[in-house]
Design a protein around this motif. Sequence first.
Motif, mmCIF file in Angstrom:
data_model
loop_
_atom_site.group_PDB
_atom_site.id
_atom_site.type_symbol
_atom_site.label_atom_id
_atom_site.label_comp_id
_atom_site.label_asym_id
_atom_site.label_seq_id
_atom_site.Cartn_x
_atom_site.Cartn_y
_atom_site.Cartn_z
ATOM 1 N N VAL A 1 -5.883 -16.900 15.891
ATOM 2 C CA VAL A 1 -6.670 -16.484 14.357
ATOM 3 C C VAL A 1 -6.182 -15.383 13.577
ATOM 4 N N LYS A 2 -6.042 -14.444 14.463
ATOM 5 C CA LYS A 2 -5.501 -13.381 12.991
ATOM 6 C C LYS A 2 -4.010 -13.397 13.215
ATOM 7 N N ARG A 3 -3.124 -14.156 13.624
ATOM 8 C CA ARG A 3 -2.126 -14.559 13.003
ATOM 9 C C ARG A 3 -2.116 -15.522 11.915
ATOM 10 N N THR A 4 -2.716 -16.822 12.407
ATOM 11 C CA THR A 4 -2.698 -17.747 11.487
ATOM 12 C C THR A 4 -3.559 -17.538 10.263
ATOM 13 N N THR A 5 -4.500 -16.516 9.564
ATOM 14 C CA THR A 5 -5.812 -15.938 9.337
ATOM 15 C C THR A 5 -5.174 -15.092 7.896
ATOM 16 N N SER A 6 -4.370 -14.125 8.416
ATOM 17 C CA SER A 6 -4.277 -12.596 7.923
ATOM 18 C C SER A 6 -4.260 -12.919 6.891
ATOM 19 N N ARG A 7 -3.253 -13.512 6.566
ATOM 20 C CA ARG A 7 -2.719 -14.017 4.813
ATOM 21 C C ARG A 7 -3.971 -14.412 4.029
ATOM 22 N N ILE A 8 -5.220 -15.128 4.466
ATOM 23 C CA ILE A 8 -5.964 -15.864 3.597
ATOM 24 C C ILE A 8 -6.995 -14.396 3.868
ATOM 25 N N ARG A 9 -7.527 -14.325 4.597
ATOM 26 C CA ARG A 9 -9.359 -12.575 5.526
ATOM 27 C C ARG A 9 -7.964 -11.825 4.096
ATOM 28 N N THR A 10 -6.343 -11.588 4.133
ATOM 29 C CA THR A 10 -6.395 -10.231 3.559
ATOM 30 C C THR A 10 -7.146 -10.556 1.941
ATOM 31 N N GLN A 11 -6.142 -11.955 1.553
ATOM 32 C CA GLN A 11 -6.651 -12.080 -0.427
ATOM 33 C C GLN A 11 -8.386 -12.097 -0.263
ATOM 34 N N LEU A 12 -8.903 -12.623 0.416
ATOM 35 C CA LEU A 12 -10.445 -12.429 0.654
ATOM 36 C C LEU A 12 -10.820 -11.211 0.279
ATOM 37 N N GLN A 13 -10.516 -11.016 1.020
ATOM 38 C CA GLN A 13 -11.284 -8.892 1.167
ATOM 39 C C GLN A 13 -10.939 -8.154 -0.493
ATOM 40 N N GLY A 14 -9.728 -9.063 -0.381
ATOM 41 C CA GLY A 14 -8.467 -8.271 -1.574
ATOM 42 C C GLY A 14 -9.196 -8.195 -3.002
ATOM 43 N N MET A 15 -10.020 -9.437 -2.816
ATOM 44 C CA MET A 15 -10.745 -10.404 -4.162
ATOM 45 C C MET A 15 -11.897 -9.292 -4.118
ATOM 46 N N VAL A 16 -12.244 -9.515 -3.445
ATOM 47 C CA VAL A 16 -14.323 -8.923 -3.526
ATOM 48 C C VAL A 16 -13.629 -7.055 -3.613
ATOM 49 N N GLN A 17 -12.891 -6.676 -3.256
ATOM 50 C CA GLN A 17 -12.779 -5.008 -3.415
ATOM 51 C C GLN A 17 -11.875 -5.151 -4.947
ATOM 52 N N ALA A 18 -11.674 -6.015 -5.098
ATOM 53 C CA ALA A 18 -11.272 -5.692 -6.851
ATOM 54 C C ALA A 18 -12.304 -5.810 -7.558
ATOM 55 N N SER A 19 -13.199 -6.629 -7.358
ATOM 56 C CA SER A 19 -14.225 -6.731 -8.157
ATOM 57 C C SER A 19 -15.237 -5.643 -8.124
ATOM 58 N N GLN A 20 -14.909 -4.749 -6.768
ATOM 59 C CA GLN A 20 -15.943 -3.177 -7.113
ATOM 60 C C GLN A 20 -15.318 -2.546 -7.170
ATOM 61 N N ARG A 21 -13.758 -2.410 -7.872
ATOM 62 C CA ARG A 21 -13.343 -1.475 -8.619
ATOM 63 C C ARG A 21 -14.166 -0.149 -9.162
ATOM 64 N N VAL A 22 -13.827 1.269 -9.002
ATOM 65 C CA VAL A 22 -14.401 1.771 -9.410
ATOM 66 C C VAL A 22 -13.663 1.858 -11.393
ATOM 67 N N ALA A 23 -14.283 1.136 -13.027
ATOM 68 C CA ALA A 23 -14.071 1.258 -14.027
ATOM 69 C C ALA A 23 -14.095 2.836 -14.861
ATOM 70 N N ARG A 24 -13.760 3.229 -15.945
ATOM 71 C CA ARG A 24 -13.505 4.188 -16.340
ATOM 72 C C ARG A 24 -13.921 4.091 -17.154
ATOM 73 N N ARG A 25 -14.818 4.574 -18.436
ATOM 74 C CA ARG A 25 -14.662 4.630 -19.959
ATOM 75 C C ARG A 25 -15.190 5.728 -20.730
ATOM 76 N N THR A 26 -15.355 6.022 -21.718
ATOM 77 C CA THR A 26 -14.781 7.293 -22.315
ATOM 78 C C THR A 26 -16.698 7.394 -23.609
ATOM 79 N N VAL A 27 -16.901 8.538 -23.121
ATOM 80 C CA VAL A 27 -18.461 8.519 -23.626
ATOM 81 C C VAL A 27 -18.315 9.346 -24.781
#
Length: 481
Positions: free
Chosen positions: A244-270
């Motif tokens: 399972v690790k071999r055959t699903t590594s790409r799709i697992r990485t993609q899922l984790q990357g999309m979730v992490q990207a939506s969690q990234r820290v955003a910077r703004r000026t105040v």
Amino acid sequence: MQVRLHALLRKVPALSNTADAMDLAREILKMIQEEAEKERQQQQQGDQGDSQQAQQHAGGGDPDDSASQGSGSPGQDDQGDQDDGDDSQKAGGNGQQGDDADDQDGQAGKGGDDASQGDDASQQRGAGAGEGDGDDANGQQASGDDQGQGGQADASKGDDASSQPAGSRGAGAKDAPSGDDAAQVLQQVLAAGDGDHIGDAHQSLREELDGVARRGGDASYRTVREATDIISRDAAGNALRDEVKRTTSRIRTQLQGMVQASQRVARRTVRHGKRVDASRLHRLQSGDTRVFQRNTTKRRPNTAVHLLVDASGSMNRQADCGDRMYQVASKAAMAIGMALEAINGVNPAVTYFGGDGHQPVFSAVRHGERVAPNAGKFTFAPTGTTPMAEALWYSAFELVQTKEERKMLIIVTDGDPDDPEATQAVIDLCTASGVEVIGIGVVSGAIARFVSNHVVIDQVEDLQKTLFRLMEQTLTAELAA
């Protein structure tokens, strides 16, 4: 006591906490103590009555008769007999007038009264008791008219009534327990200790409820089953995990990357802050003071996901890829479990359902556990029917105990449940309770009848991609909300 006990037990459905249950228990105990005291008092009164009767028999009659005999006046004897007749009439059919007649005639035989007095007494009692039975002057029993208007018992019945314990006479006395027995039972209840209990109370209650549910359960109710732990086949499980690790590594990485990207820290000026953004200093020339930098952290997922996989006998069919359908489903379940547990804030679990109504649920990974140590359980082979209602009850029960705010239940099945009405009832209850139910039909659209949010795939090989795409959409949408 039984009537009072039933009235108290009707309060049980309204109990809301342990304190209410304890208060009700105290009420029941107080009621039993009061009933025990009543029985004790009745028993004492009955003993006193029996003692008085024994004294009267030993003295040759009742006090009124003795007084009339001592006076030597026939008129007083007749008055005493009249009093006996009145007492016999007030007894209301308990048969004691027969006893009085026997006692009076016995006294006449001893010489206390002459034959004519015995006849007078007999006539007086017969009139007062509604033509009851009396005795003649020779001491022989003379049968009177049939019971008369008062429906009184004959003399022999009166003797039987007088021999019964106190508190047990009257209508229905032959069916009622004696005062001694009732008092003894209540005292045993009040004095019961740990050794008087019938086995384990929780186990006895569980067995009784299970039996009632199986015998009289309706379409909208099922007891929450305990999941059976699957026997782990470690060697086969480790091989499956590596595949399972071999055959699903790409799709697992993609899922984790999309979730992490939506969690990234955003910077703004105040306009206020402690850290200056040097790239924004030029704004000061135009009077714009927004030159301070502030980091904004997006919230992480807060979701418990329970994957419910069909392991009925029909999942043993051959798939186009060469594997059995249950093998493909197990690989997909392991892959999505490993991907989700790597995402911060997601709490996955995997459960199989099959077998029968007595043993319908089998746990592979519980909430809070990791997939790798339980890889050997994903080799579970299908068996039995499709007890989906029982499996849904178990999964929903496990979900509501998790701390995550969002709760999702994903069903993977290839057919109809054993009990469609019960399945629909549980799904409706889950939806009303805030548990999101998603159905994935494998080469079957039967799940569409029960779950509005569903996906039907034509090939079991598409299950992995479907699961990953579903979780990707769900988790990223949650973070964007």
